[in-house]
Design a protein around this motif. Structure first.
Motif, PDB file in Angstrom:
ATOM      1  N   HIS A   1      -6.547   8.696  -2.512  1.00  0.00           N
ATOM      2  CA  HIS A   1      -7.975   8.399  -2.680  1.00  0.00           C
ATOM      3  C   HIS A   1      -8.275   6.918  -2.519  1.00  0.00           C
ATOM      4  N   GLN A   2      -7.236   6.084  -2.465  1.00  0.00           N
ATOM      5  CA  GLN A   2      -7.473   4.647  -2.304  1.00  0.00           C
ATOM      6  C   GLN A   2      -7.581   4.251  -0.833  1.00  0.00           C
TER       7      GLN A   2
ATOM      8  N   ARG B   1       0.796  -1.223   0.000  1.00  0.00           N
ATOM      9  CA  ARG B   1       0.000   0.000   0.000  1.00  0.00           C
ATOM     10  C   ARG B   1       0.833   1.280   0.000  1.00  0.00           C
TER      11      ARG B   1
ATOM     12  N   HIS C   1       0.216   3.265  -3.002  1.00  0.00           N
ATOM     13  CA  HIS C   1      -1.140   3.689  -3.347  1.00  0.00           C
ATOM     14  C   HIS C   1      -1.294   5.195  -3.184  1.00  0.00           C
TER      15      HIS C   1
END
Lengths: 361, 564
Positions: free
Chosen positions: B158-159, B152, B155
């Motif tokens: 917004h994720q 992550r 990422h």
């Protein structure tokens, strides 16, 4: 309740330009004052041209005697005469009147149409909005001078009368400027129609016309003074451009800076400076004046760009006023939203729910 | 080790258009290593400005006097932040002290991966290679509880969910191992259940990272949950400093007592009960409680249309709702639960997609504006944000007169002035306020004026959409008190929408708990909040921090048990 009431200045102090002048300091104030002075000189010259100009714009002789062509500056002709035998100073002064008329007509036409269309388009949205936005974008892509030449030919068929020249310029800049007003007002309308006070008007049951005029329009005109000043400068340039290209106003009809510049083109190479410089300087000063006003208004309208008087390091206690941190930076329309919470100290003890020992969970 | 930060006689003055304003006056504060100091106060009390001065994060219009001594992690002599500038100040930020902001979605840059943004601080202070920085970013993400950090870290903001974003912001602050973290309202923008998670993380900071925390908040529940010591600020001065137990048990200053009294508590005294018993003699409208329903919804569904090829978003998914005459129904839920959408649909602002919604005898599914307009005068609406619900160019009197003029009760705002004055008096505002402009009123005053406008036509139904969530606690208490009094006098039915269980409990006859567009629980305040049946309601209640350190400690243990 001991609420501090912010003093409201009398009406004349809250007028657009006067208000900004009062709140400005330092370099921003200098810029604004310089712009206002230049603009005032320009406007006054235009209004009082008959009193200021020694001769008429198309006068070739005084007391039965010809002025003569390309005469240098003298007591009779302070700035000399042109190749056509006109007095340069007089034509520059009368030219201010032509330029002012162009600005007034062009801006007045475009502001009314642009604001009306922008308001309807932004408020209602839908397919009408989409079509209008596409048209506005298309017009943006069109060179304004070309449009002005087209308008000049259509209106006066190449015969350049005073009103023909002024209207050709005014109409062409109207067409070009409408999209600017349209876009600004539309963007504001789109923003404002989502504001809670517009929703509140809808919930109350106000009609669309009432919401548009009373709530949306009045709140969306904030940036108009700025665009008006910037467009005024562009109007002068378009008029001068038309005249320079030979689509301007005949010398027998009115003074026209662009036309004089065009005719002075040949003089420059032969060392005659007085025919080209005065109309050129007039154009520069007129455009500089209105642009300076516009730029300063722009800076002063934005709280992040506005400089303020420095507080003395040992400033006294200012009542019970408190500042919301960061509020001044994100100020709303009133500019000093950071000063909003002017509620005085609550009278102890505060009335309210007193939940002593009713805990149950 | 000595104090992490020592603020001595700090005074901060702002240059504004209206002249110099003293935001902070002679504040002295200090933070011990590993301590959580809460700074509480209302908006405008100077708490944020004080905390920001620790990092030198004040706008150029600010002038500072006094000293802010910040210690260095290497143990050398502390330096005075107020005298630093430029590169020296940048060196301090992030390394000696770091900041966690209120709104995680606007703090993170949407176009960069979160790992890049965390490593930004490492890059600014130099000395690390790309791979090392990434390693550190992954490590800190794991420690703040982001699952699967190796994956992550690449990422984009917004994720992540709102709570995870706030964890990332905290990770960003932690990555340089500062000895102090300043958390400015770190949970205000979050839902209650998410807030509980973030508070849990913040509570672990001193033990696991050895970081002291300055917590700025107006939520006394959060203070009780997290703080070791509390400083109460009022009007730019510190009026009281005490340990958290002492402060809640025996507040010394009158303002602190008033602040604590004003905090609404679940299961506390109900405003409705009080106003009914104490002021029974007042003339009040008798309402037939068993009359036809003011609002009746059956299988109400509201869908927001999606963009091309994406399905629409169903905000309300089959809700049955009934509001009887003179009844106050509280609608509680977290953001995205559809509570505001229901309110807007009843007010005719959002179209109904499916099912039936009858408002004052008009079917709202497919209703025409022309048919609904006569009914609008029987509905009042109070909006959430008092700052934007008034046209800034009209006076308060003109705004309140608007419904009277629109429905032809008065010919002009001027002619309506008599009624406007009555209304202003009813909401306890001086008549002279009618001639002021909205920005000249404080938030609480504006919200009372908003109530006056909603009541102008003596409506049968009032929709109040989070009317007090933008207000300070003490102001909120006064507005709620007024609300309850007017409701019992005028007898209007009311849909009261709020995310705050305690506020709803204070006012409502009946509470409906909304979760993802569905009503999960419904009943009286005692039923729903006293003995919640649905697990969601139970979780909601357990997440709510109570303004009492002893009880909150017990609740925290219970909350951890429900999570495990």
């Amino acid at each position: 309740m001991t609420t501090v009431i912010p003093e409201r200045a009398p009406l004349y102090k809250r007028l657009p330009v006067v208000h900004q002048l009062r709140t400005s300091v330092g370099l921003q104030r200098t810029m604004l004052v310089a712009g206002l002075v230049l603009t005032a000189i320009f406007v006054l010259t235009a209004i009082f041209a008959p009193l200021l100009a020694p001769y008429s714009w198309d006068q070739l002789r005084a007391g039965g005697e010809l002025f003569g062509a390309q005469q240098g500056p003298s007591a009779d002709h302070w700035l000399g005469t042109t190749v056509g035998g006109f007095d340069v100073l007089s034509r520059v002064i009368w030219g201010a009147r032509t330029a002012l008329l162009t600005i007034v007509i062009g801006v007045a036409l475009s502001i009314f149409l642009g604001v009306a269309i922008g308001l309807v388009s932004g408020y209602f949205g839908g397919w009408l909005d989409r079509v209008l936005v596409v048209i506005a974008d298309a017009i943006y892509a069109f060179p304004s001078l070309l449009l002005a030449i087209l308008a000049a030919i259509v209106i006066s068929g190449g015969q350049s009368s005073m009103w023909g020249g002024i209207l050709a310029t005014a109409i062409s800049i109207t067409v070009v400027f409408i999209p600017q007003y349209f876009r600004v007002i539309r963007a504001e309308a789109v923003r404002i129609k989502a504001e809670a006070f517009v929703e509140s008007a809808r919930v109350v049951g106000s009609s669309h016309t009432r919401i548009m005029t009373r709530h949306v329009l009045r709140n969306s005109t904030r940036t108009l003074p700025l665009i008006v000043t910037l467009n005024a400068g562009e109007a002068v340039l378009t008029l001068a451009g038309l005249g320079f290209l030979g689509f301007g106003i005949e010398p027998t009809e009115a003074g026209d800076w662009g036309y004089d510049l065009n005719k002075a083109l040949a003089d420059v190479t032969s060392g005659i400076w007085w025919t080209a410089i005065p109309p050129g300087v007039a154009i520069i000063l007129a455009v500089l004046g209105v642009s300076l006003v516009g730029e300063s208004l722009n800076d002063l309208a934005d709280p992040r760009l506005r400089t303020r008087r420095r507080a003395a390091a040992t400033a006294g206690v200012v009542g019970t006023t408190t500042a919301v941190p960061g509020g001044v930076l994100s100020a709303g329309p009133e500019g000093v939203a950071g000063m909003d919470d002017l509620e005085g100290p609550p009278d102890f003890p505060l009335s309210g729910p007193t939940a002593e020992d009713g805990e149950r969970a | 080790m000595s104090r992490v930060v020592d603020i001595q006689d700090l005074t901060i003055t702002f240059d504004t258009d209206a002249g110099p304003v003293r935001a902070v006056r002679g504040v002295s504060l200090h933070v011990e290593p590993g301590e959580v100091l809460a700074v509480v106060g209302e908006s405008g009390s100077g708490k944020t400005v004080t905390a920001r001065s620790i990092l030198g994060l004040l706008p150029s219009t600010a002038q500072t006097s006094g000293a802010v001594l910040l210690s260095r992690p290497d143990g050398s002599a502390p330096h005075d932040v107020t005298t630093l500038s430029g590169a020296d100040l940048r060196a301090v930020r992030g390394r000696d002290a770091a900041m966690v902001f209120q709104e995680p979605s606007s703090v993170l840059n949407p176009v960069f991966p979160v790992g890049w943004q965390i490593a930004e601080g490492l890059r600014a202070h130099g000395g690390l290679s790309r791979a090392e920085a990434r390693e550190r970013a992954i490590d800190v993400l794991r420690r703040v509880g982001i699952p699967d950090p190796e994956h992550r870290v690449d990422h984009y903001p917004h994720q992540f969910s709102g709570g995870q974003k706030q964890r990332i912001v905290i990770a960003q602050a932690l990555v340089l191992n500062p000895s102090l973290i300043i958390a400015d309202e770190p949970t205000t923008a979050l839902d209650v259940t998410v807030q509980a998670e973030i508070l849990d993380l913040l509570r672990r900071l001193p033990a696991e990272f050895g970081t002291a925390v300055v917590l700025i908040t107006h939520n006394m529940g959060v203070v009780a949950d997290l703080a070791d010591r509390v400083a109460v600020m009022y009007d730019g001065e510190i009026v009281e400093q005490a340990s958290v137990a002492d402060l809640f048990a025996a507040p010394q200053h009158a303002y602190t007592r008033a602040l604590l009294d004003a905090v609404p508590r679940v299961g506390g005294l109900r405003l409705r009960d009080r106003s009914e018993s104490a002021e029974a003699s007042l003339a009040r409208k008798v309402v037939d409680r068993d009359g036809p329903a003011v609002v009746e919804a059956r299988g109400l569904r509201i869908t927001y249309p999606g963009r091309l090829r994406t399905p629409g978003f169903t905000a309300v998914d089959g809700v049955d709702l009934r509001i009887g005459p003179g009844e106050v129904v509280g609608l509680v839920g977290e953001s995205g639960s559809g509570k505001t959408t229901i309110g807007r649909a009843i007010g005719g602002l959002t179209p109904v997609s499916e099912g039936s919604l009858e408002v004052l005898g008009i079917e709202m599914n497919g209703v025409r504006e022309r048919r609904f307009r006569p009914v609008r005068k029987r509905i009042g609406f109070v909006f959430q944000d008092p700052a934007t619900s008034f046209n800034p160019l009209l006076t308060i009197a003109q705004c309140i007169a608007e419904p009277l003029v629109v429905h032809g009760v008065a010919a002009s705002p001027h002619a309506a002035r008599g009624r406007v004055d009555e209304l202003l008096e009813a909401v306890q505002l001086p008549r002279a306020f009618g001639d002021r402009f909205p920005h000249e009123l404080s938030g609480g005053q504006r919200q009372r004026a908003s109530l006056a406008r909603a009541l102008a036509l003596d409506p049968e139904l009032l929709i109040a959409d989070e009317p007090t969530s933008a207000l300070d606690v003490s102001v909120q208490a006064r507005v709620l008190d007024l609300f309850a009094r007017l409701q019992s006098e005028l007898g209007f039915a009311c849909l009261f929408i709020s995310h705050d269980l305690a506020v709803v409990d204070l006012l409502a006859d009946r509470i409906m708990v909304l979760h993802r567009g569905l009503v999960v629980e419904e009943g009286t305040g005692d039923d729903v909040l006293g003995a919640p049946q649905h697990p969601y309601t139970q979780r909601l209640l357990a997440s709510l921090p109570v303004p009492d350190p002893v009880e909150q400690a017990a609740r925290r243990t219970a909350w951890e048990a429900t999570r495990a």
